[in-house]
Design an enzyme around this catalytic site. Structure first.
Site, PDB file in Angstrom:
ATOM      1  N   SER A 127       0.808  -1.223   0.000  1.00 37.95           N
ATOM      2  CA  SER A 127       0.000   0.000   0.000  1.00 37.95           C
ATOM      3  C   SER A 127       0.841   1.274   0.000  1.00 37.95           C
ATOM      4  CB  SER A 127      -0.880  -0.016   1.255  1.00 37.95           C
ATOM      5  OG  SER A 127      -1.405   1.261   1.510  1.00 37.95           O
ATOM      6  N   GLU A 129       0.238   3.623   1.773  1.00 37.39           N
ATOM      7  CA  GLU A 129       0.342   4.055   3.182  1.00 37.39           C
ATOM      8  C   GLU A 129       1.745   3.811   3.729  1.00 37.39           C
ATOM      9  OE1 GLU A 129      -1.877   5.425   5.801  1.00 37.39           O
ATOM     10  OE2 GLU A 129      -2.582   6.224   3.905  1.00 37.39           O
ATOM     11  N   TYR A 151      -1.387   0.433  10.608  1.00 39.23           N
ATOM     12  CA  TYR A 151      -1.674  -0.229   9.322  1.00 39.23           C
ATOM     13  C   TYR A 151      -0.467  -0.097   8.382  1.00 39.23           C
ATOM     14  CZ  TYR A 151      -3.579  -0.817   4.590  1.00 39.23           C
ATOM     15  OH  TYR A 151      -3.782  -1.214   3.276  1.00 39.23           O
TER      16      TYR A 151
END
Ligand code: NAP
Ligand code: F7E
Length: 330
Positions: A127, A129, A151
C-alpha cells in the site's frame, strides 16, 4: 485451466479480481473466514463459479490446508484489516492480520509449493500508506518508506517479508504498491464511499449533513476494477518484482466533495458538511501521488477511469442503493 486462490474474497478488490480471473478462464477459489460469514452468499451470487474455502490469516494450519486442497498456480493475498483509523484502535490485531498474516501465507506457499521450482506465484497487496510522511513527490518504487499508522507499519512488514521470501527462497512473489482505489463496492467506512452514500441520502431527503475529519489530505484515487488488472499482470511476468499502481494525479477531500456535490446538482457542499474530531487521526498522511511509469512500461498497465468518472459512478450507484434501502428493497 489455471487455478487462483484469493484471500480477502469478500472485500472490494477480491470481488473485482474474482470476476476478472473467472472471465479470463481461471478456476477461482476464495478464502473465507469465520463461521457463517454473512458476505459468503453475496460473493457466490456475484460469481457462481467461485469456490469458497475456509481459512484465516491468523491460523497457519488453515492456510497450509487451503493450499494443499486448492493447489493454486497463483495466490493473491488481499486479506487484511485495511481501515487505517481502525488500526490505531486495534494495533495488535492489525499487526497480526495485516502484517504477520503475510508471513504465514508466504510460509504456507514455501512449505506446500516446495523449496525447488515452487510453482505457486504470489501477489502481496502492499500500500501507498507505507510512504506515509512522504520523502519525495511523486512516490515511486524507490521512494523510502515512512509509515504513519499501525496499518502502514504492518503493510511495510508484509512488503519487506515478501521481498525476503523472493530473495531467500526464489518464490515468484510480487508486491503491488497500490494507491487508493475506490468503487461502487468500496466499504462505507472509507471517506469516498462515506461521502457518496451520505450525499445520496441528503439528495433523497433521508439525511441532513455529513460529519467528516481532515479535509486537507490529498490522495491519488483510481477505480478498483482497473487496479486488479495490474495485480494479474504482475503474476504473468517471467520475473517477480514490485510495482507502484496509481493514476499520477492527486486530489484533496475538498475536491472530492466539489465533484460529488456538483454531480448531485448542488452549488456548494459547505452547508452540508461539519467537522467531527472523532474522524481526525493521531498521525495523518498529508499527500500521496504515485508515479506509475514502471507499471506502464513493464506491464502495459494504465488506469482507464478518471477521477470525475469515479466520483460520478460512485454517487449514481449510491443514489440507486439508498433509494432501494429506503423503500425496504435491499
Ligand atoms: P477490504 O474491502 O477491507 O477487504 C479486506 C478483506 O480482508 C475482507 O475480505 C476481509 O474479510 C478480509 N480479512 C480480514 N481479516 C481477515 C483474516 N483474519 N483472515 C482472512 N481474511 C481476512 O479491502 P480492499 O479495499 O479490498 O483491499 C484489498 C487489499 O489491498 C487489502 O490488503 C488492503 O489493505 C490493500 N490495499 C487496499 C487499497 C485500497 O485503496 N483499496 C490500497 C492499497 C492496498 P471479512 O469480510 O471476513 O472481514
Ligand atoms: O481516508 C480523511 C482521512 O479512510 C482518506 C485504505 O484503502 O487507502 C485507504 O486508506 C483520507 C484520510 O483511506 C474522514 O483522514 C476525513 O486522510 O478513505 P480513507 P486511507 O486512510 O487513505 C490506502 C492506500 C490503503 O492501503 C488503505 O487500506 O480522508 N478523512 N474525514 C476521513 N477518512 C474517513 N475514513 N472518514 C472520515 O470521516
Amino acid at each position: 485451466m489455471k487455478r487462483a486462490l484469493i484471500t480477502g474474497i469478500t472485500g472490494q478488490d477480491g470481488r473485482y479480481l474474482s470476476e476478472s480471473l473467472a472471465a479470463k478462464g481461471y478456476q477461482v477459489f476464495g478464502m473465507i473466514r469465520g463461521q457463517a460469514n454473512p458476505k459468503a452468499r453475496m460473493v457466490q451470487d456475484e460469481n457462481p463459479r467461485l469456490e469458497l474455502v475456509d481459512g484465516d490469516l491468523r491460523d497457519m494450519a488453515s492456510l497450509i490446508a487451503v493450499l494443499e486442497q486448492v493447489q493454486p498456480d497463483e495466490v493473491y493475498n488481499l486479506g487484511a484489516i485495511s481501515f487505517v483509523q481502525l488500526s490505531f484502535r486495534q494495533p495488535e490485531l492489525t499487526a497480526e492480520i495485516t502484517g504477520l498474516g503475510v508471513l504465514r501465507m508466504l510460509d504456507a506457499v514455501r512449505i506446500v509449493g516446495g523449496m525447488e521450482n515452487n510453482p505457486m506465484r504470489f501477489y502481496q497487496a502492499s500500500s501507498s500508506e507505507m510512504f506515509g510522511k512522504v520523502r519525495e513527490v511523486p512516490q515511486s518504487e524507490t521512494t523510502p518508506f515512512h509509515p504513519r499508522s499501525p496499518y502502514g507499519v504492518a503493510k511495510m512488514f508484509g512488503h519487506n517479508i515478501t521481498v525476503n521470501y523472493r530473495e531467500a527462497y526464489g518464490i515468484h512473489a510480487s508486491s503491488g504498491i497500490l494507491f487508493n482505489h475506490e468503487s461502487e463496492r468500496r466499504g462505507h467506512e472509507f471517506v469516498t464511499r462515506k461521502i457518496t452514500s451520505s450525499l445520496a441520502r441528503i439528495k433523497l431527503g433521508l439525511q441532513d449533513t455529513i460529519s467528516l475529519g481532515n479535509l486537507e489530505s490529498q490522495r491519488d484515487w483510481g477505480h478498483a476494477a482497473d487496479y486488479v488488472e495490474a495485480m494479474w499482470a504482475m503474476l504473468q511476468q517471467d520475473e517477480p518484482d514490485d510495482y507502484v499502481v496509481a493514476t499520477g494525479e492527486t486530489h484533496s477531500i475538498r475536491e472530492f466533495l466539489d465533484v460529488a456535490f456538483r454531480c448531485a446538482g448542488y452549488d456548494s457542499w459547505e452547508p452540508y458538511v461539519s467537522h467531527d474530531v472523532r474522524f481526525d487521526r493521531p498521525a495523518e498522511v498529508d499527500l500521496l501521488i504515485g508515479d506509475p511509469s514502471k507499471a506502464k512500461a513493464k506491464l502495459g498497465w494504465e488506469p482507464k477511469v478518471s477521477f470525475e468518472e469515479l466520483v460520478r459512478r460512485m454517487y449514481e450507484s449510491d443514489l440507486i442503493e439508498e433509494d432501494k434501502a429506503a423503500r425496504g428493497m435491499r
